[in-house]
Design a protein around this motif. Structure first.
Motif, short mmCIF file in Angstrom:
data_model
loop_
_atom_site.label_atom_id
_atom_site.label_comp_id
_atom_site.label_asym_id
_atom_site.label_seq_id
_atom_site.Cartn_x
_atom_site.Cartn_y
_atom_site.Cartn_z
N LEU A 55 0.87 -1.19 0.00
CA LEU A 55 0.00 0.00 0.00
C LEU A 55 0.90 1.23 0.00
N VAL A 56 0.74 2.04 -1.05
CA VAL A 56 1.48 3.30 -1.14
C VAL A 56 0.49 4.44 -0.94
N VAL A 57 0.76 5.27 0.05
CA VAL A 57 -0.06 6.45 0.31
C VAL A 57 0.69 7.68 -0.17
N ALA A 58 0.06 8.46 -1.01
CA ALA A 58 0.65 9.72 -1.47
C ALA A 58 -0.17 10.87 -0.89
N TYR A 59 0.49 11.64 -0.05
CA TYR A 59 -0.15 12.80 0.59
C TYR A 59 0.91 13.88 0.68
N HIS A 60 0.53 15.13 0.65
CA HIS A 60 1.55 16.17 0.53
C HIS A 60 2.39 16.34 1.79
N ARG A 61 1.90 15.93 2.95
CA ARG A 61 2.64 16.10 4.20
C ARG A 61 3.12 14.77 4.76
N LEU A 62 4.25 14.82 5.45
CA LEU A 62 4.76 13.65 6.15
C LEU A 62 3.83 13.29 7.31
N PRO A 63 3.87 12.05 7.77
CA PRO A 63 2.98 11.64 8.87
C PRO A 63 3.51 12.03 10.24
N PHE A 64 4.43 12.95 10.27
CA PHE A 64 4.97 13.46 11.54
C PHE A 64 5.55 14.84 11.28
N GLU A 65 5.77 15.59 12.35
CA GLU A 65 6.42 16.88 12.24
C GLU A 65 7.87 16.74 12.68
N GLU A 66 8.74 17.50 12.03
CA GLU A 66 10.15 17.48 12.41
C GLU A 66 10.56 18.88 12.85
N LYS A 67 11.07 18.99 14.06
CA LYS A 67 11.53 20.26 14.61
C LYS A 67 12.98 20.10 15.07
N GLU A 68 13.73 21.15 14.87
CA GLU A 68 15.12 21.12 15.34
C GLU A 68 15.18 21.69 16.75
N VAL A 69 15.66 20.88 17.69
CA VAL A 69 15.78 21.27 19.09
C VAL A 69 17.23 21.07 19.51
N PHE A 80 -1.74 1.12 8.74
CA PHE A 80 -0.48 0.38 8.85
C PHE A 80 -0.24 -0.17 10.25
N SER A 81 -1.24 -0.03 11.14
CA SER A 81 -1.07 -0.51 12.51
C SER A 81 -1.02 -2.03 12.60
N THR A 82 -1.48 -2.72 11.56
CA THR A 82 -1.47 -4.18 11.56
C THR A 82 -0.15 -4.75 11.05
N GLY A 83 0.80 -3.87 10.69
CA GLY A 83 2.07 -4.35 10.17
C GLY A 83 2.12 -4.41 8.66
N ARG A 84 1.12 -3.87 7.99
CA ARG A 84 1.09 -3.84 6.54
C ARG A 84 2.33 -3.14 5.99
N ALA A 85 2.95 -3.70 4.95
CA ALA A 85 4.11 -3.08 4.32
C ALA A 85 3.65 -1.88 3.51
N GLY A 86 4.19 -0.73 3.81
CA GLY A 86 3.71 0.46 3.14
C GLY A 86 4.76 1.52 2.96
N SER A 87 4.41 2.49 2.10
CA SER A 87 5.25 3.64 1.84
C SER A 87 4.36 4.88 1.86
N TRP A 88 4.82 5.91 2.55
CA TRP A 88 4.09 7.18 2.64
C TRP A 88 4.89 8.22 1.87
N ILE A 89 4.36 8.66 0.73
CA ILE A 89 5.05 9.62 -0.14
C ILE A 89 4.66 11.03 0.27
N ALA A 90 5.65 11.87 0.56
CA ALA A 90 5.37 13.25 0.96
C ALA A 90 6.58 14.11 0.64
N TRP A 91 6.36 15.43 0.61
CA TRP A 91 7.49 16.31 0.36
C TRP A 91 8.32 16.49 1.63
#
Length: 744
Positions: A251-265, A288-299
């Motif tokens: 399962l490949v999910v294409a969405y414009h945002r990553l599934p997390f935020e990244e901040k520099e601390v 993907f909580s069941t362990g499904r192999a997946g890729s999340w495409i984002a910028w």
């Protein structure tokens, strides 16, 4: 090579992989020119010209040779077109001559400078010729049942030869291709040619003694490639498109945002999960909580060294087989692609505010290029036969590229916004290209039935569409008494010969997650503090992002009118107006922010006292736990967007009330998608300030028993069709499995 080819059965014929191989060869070569030579009318060819899989021709010879246009601008090729026009006697004359002749039926197809008929018996052809004998026209019979009346001396072959003269094309470099007797004139030109496999026997017989013509063994595109190799235009027949490199994601999910935020601390990049358990990101992560192999495409923006790690794990503990696959985009690209162009060009049209739309060809070209990058990353990560699940209008053109790169994939697209009807959508200058991309999908999903119907309306304005299956909307959806009501939903289409499944799937929420938040002692204390803070007042809660689509000014003006018309409610109600700022860089909302600030100040200045502030204005992003606290404490949720794809705030409010035993009331715009699903909400028209004020008063004075009844009904709906049910249903439809019947 200058390839002059018929369409149906020839250039569009044969196996899919052979067609892709031919089309890829043409697109990748700088020394191949292409012309379509067809019996179709121009109007019926337009969808092909916008099909991203099919190379766009340099020239178009249509109407069996009677129309000759350039392929890019569709302008007539002169003086050739004028020469043909002068020879045509007119459709009315031909129809009048043949109107009393039995066995001849006019074809109801777009056509210019020719008349096309069906004939039941070939014997009638002689009678047709007799009736037209004194007119300056030719009669062409093909495939046993088609009859074309053309200007004298005009045919596919004659128009092609004249075109070659006009553009000074060397005839020795031309290859013609066809499959029916309608194409015979192409081979009578003496040009080198190929009759593709499974052609009309009469054509095969007619060219049998022509040394310049190859009768190929392969059908359609395969035959064209055999002919090109036979005549020396290609060194060999190109191999069918074969996928050599595939990824591991099912399962490949294409969405414009990553599934997390990244901040520099402190010099270290720290990840933060989504703040809310609801919304698109947490919903998609649940797949993907069941362990499904997946890729999340984002910028992702490149780091200081100018690089971006291609693949990183999302969360090895919660999603052990999910990778984040990054498309590197500089901040300037993100600003242009998403924050500027998408919001100025598409967002207003999607929500029917076309007067606000701004279009730029250069920005569109950039948008398409970003979409290509997303498609390439998805193609590289997907395993053979995987599902590619593409999300939202920012990625409208991804299916076009992805179908070319990976024809084996099942492509599903979900719209998280509204979707307008054809007369609105087609304001977009590139509407035809967007439609051509979306019809490469196997499945297209929307929140509610009305958006599905609008999508079909748009398709029909560009392409031939057959609706093969429909489904009644009742009892799950409102079919009367709401602006977005729809009686039935189209579920299976055939679009230009391609099957597409459609569905309406309102995104659900994670009710247990909200219940867990509100079960925490600190949250319970916070709820009580809010109730004490506004003791003696009914709390009206508005939670929305700053956006003109949400109608914040209309809501504030209605509240001002309510206080003016009902002075008895002064100091007895308070509007908690929570407004989430737009993403940084969204300058299109600066003026709206200024207007909202002014209106809030005016209301508080006009009605406020030392002890009472009518509008408590919170312009900031709140942690979801704090928002949930407001949900639980509020007596009324006032959710009144001018347009909204669905609106999860309405469902979150219901879940919070149910979790705490509350009996609040939901007042909801009838232009929010959720209005057709959430039976029990009190509906209002946000375009009518008087209606907003009146319905607010009715809700505030509603008897407790009716409030309780409505909330119980809302709770059953919002908690039954939750986030897990949504993902299960959409993914099942994406894979082509039967969908369950609508639930009540």
């Amino acid at each position: 090579m200058f390839l002059a080819t018929d369409l149906d059965g020839t250039f569009l014929g044969g196996r899919r992989n052979d067609r892709l191989a031919l089309y890829s060869t043409i697109r990748g070569a700088t020394d191949i020119r292409l012309a379509f030579v067809t019996g179709r009318g121009v109007e019926s060819i337009l969808p092909l010209l916008n099909d991203p899989l099919i190379p766009r021709p340099e020239f178009l010879i249509a109407d069996v040779g009677a129309t000759v246009l350039t392929g890019d601008s569709l302008q007539p090729v002169q003086p050739l077109q004028l020469e043909i026009d002068r020879r045509w006697v007119g459709e009315a004359v031909i129809r009048d001559r043949l109107s009393t002749l039995s066995g001849v039926t006019m074809q109801q197809v777009p056509q210019e400078r020719r008349c096309s008929f069906f004939v039941e018996d070939p014997a009638v052809i002689e009678a047709v010729r007799e009736r037209l004998a004194d007119l300056d026209c030719d009669v062409l019979h093909s495939a046993g049942r088609y009859l074309d009346v053309l200007p004298a001396g005009v045919s596919k072959g004659s128009s092609l030869l004249r075109l070659l003269e006009v553009i000074e094309q060397d005839p020795a470099e031309v290859l013609v291709a066809g499959d029916t007797l309608n194409d015979l004139s192409l081979f009578e030109t003496g040009l080198r040619g190929v009759v593709v496999g499974n052609s009309e026997p009469a054509l095969v017989s007619a060219v049998a003694d022509r040394e310049a013509v190859l009768v190929a063994g392969g059908d359609g595109a395969r035959g064209i490639m055999e002919g090109a190799a036979h005549h020396g235009f290609l060194e060999s027949t190109p191999s069918p498109a074969i996928i050599d490199q595939v990824g591991e994601a099912s399962l490949v999910v294409a969405y414009h945002r990553l599934p997390f935020e990244e901040k520099e601390v402190d010099g270290t990049v720290v990840r933060r999960p989504p703040a809310s358990p609801n919304g698109i990101i947490p919903t998609l992560l649940s797949c993907f909580s069941t362990g499904r192999a997946g890729s999340w495409i984002a910028w992702s923006n490149p780091g200081e060294d100018g690089t971006v790690p291609r693949h990183t794990m999302v969360d090895e503990d919660r999603y052990p087989n999910l990778i984040a696959s990054r498309v590197p985009l500089a901040e300037a690209d993100v600003q242009r692609f998403y924050k500027s162009f998408s919001k100025k060009a598409f967002w207003p049209v999607i929500f029917s505010f076309v007067d606000r739309a701004e279009f730029s060809q250069a920005d569109w070209d950039h948008f398409v290029e970003v979409n290509r990058l997303f498609a390439e990353r998805a193609a590289a990560d997907a395993e053979r036969g995987a599902v590619a699940w593409i999300h939202d209008y920012n990625l409208w053109m991804v299916p076009a590229f992805l179908r070319q790169l990976r024809p084996d994939l099942r492509i599903s697209f979900f719209h998280h916004t509204a979707f307008p009807p054809a007369d609105v959508f087609n304001v977009i200058p590139w509407a035809d290209q967007i439609v051509a991309s979306l019809v490469q999908c196997d499945h297209v999903g929307f929140h509610i039935p009305r958006y599905v119907a609008n999508f079909v309306d748009v398709l029909r304005s560009h392409l031939p569409v057959e609706v093969n299956a429909t489904q009644p909307c009742a009892p799950r959806w409102r079919i009367r008494g709401v602006a977005l009501a729809q009686e039935e939903i189209p579920t299976e289409l055939e679009v230009a010969g391609r099957p597409i499944r459609l569905g309406a799937y309102p995104v659900g929420i994670d009710g247990p997650a909200i219940e867990d938040i509100l079960a925490q002692p600190e949250r319970q204390d916070a709820v009580q503090r809010l109730k004490q803070q506004f003791a003696g007042c009914q709390m009206i809660l508005s939670v929305e992002r700053l956006d003109y689509v949400k109608g914040p000014l209309q809501k504030l003006e209605a509240f001002e009118r309510f206080l003016g018309q009902h002075p008895e409610f002064r100091e007895r109600v308070v509007l908690v107006f929570v407004t989430t700022p737009p993403a940084a860089g969204m300058v299109v909302y600066d003026e709206l922010r200024h207007q909202v600030d002014q209106t809030v100040g005016r209301i508080n200045g006009r009605f406020g006292t030392l002890e009472w502030t009518p509008v408590n204005y919170l312009f900031r992003s709140l942690p979801f736990e704090e928002v949930a606290t407001y949900y639980a404490a509020a007596d009324l949720a006032w959710i009144t967007p001018l347009r909204d794809g669905l609106n999860l705030v309405a469902k979150e409010y219901v879940a919070a009330q149910e979790a705490t035993g509350g009996r609040g009331i939901l007042v909801l715009s009838e232009f929010a998608g959720a209005a057709v699903e959430l039976h029990g909400a009190v509906l209002t028209n946000p375009y009518d300030v008087e209606n907003l004020s009146r319905v607010l008063h009715e809700a505030l004075t509603m008897p407790p028993d009716e409030r309780a009844h409505r909330m119980r009904r809302l709770g059953r709906i919002a908690l039954r069709y939750d986030v897990h049910e949504w993902t299960r249903e959409v993914l099942a439809a994406s894979r082509g499995r039967p969908e369950p019947s609508p639930v009540g």
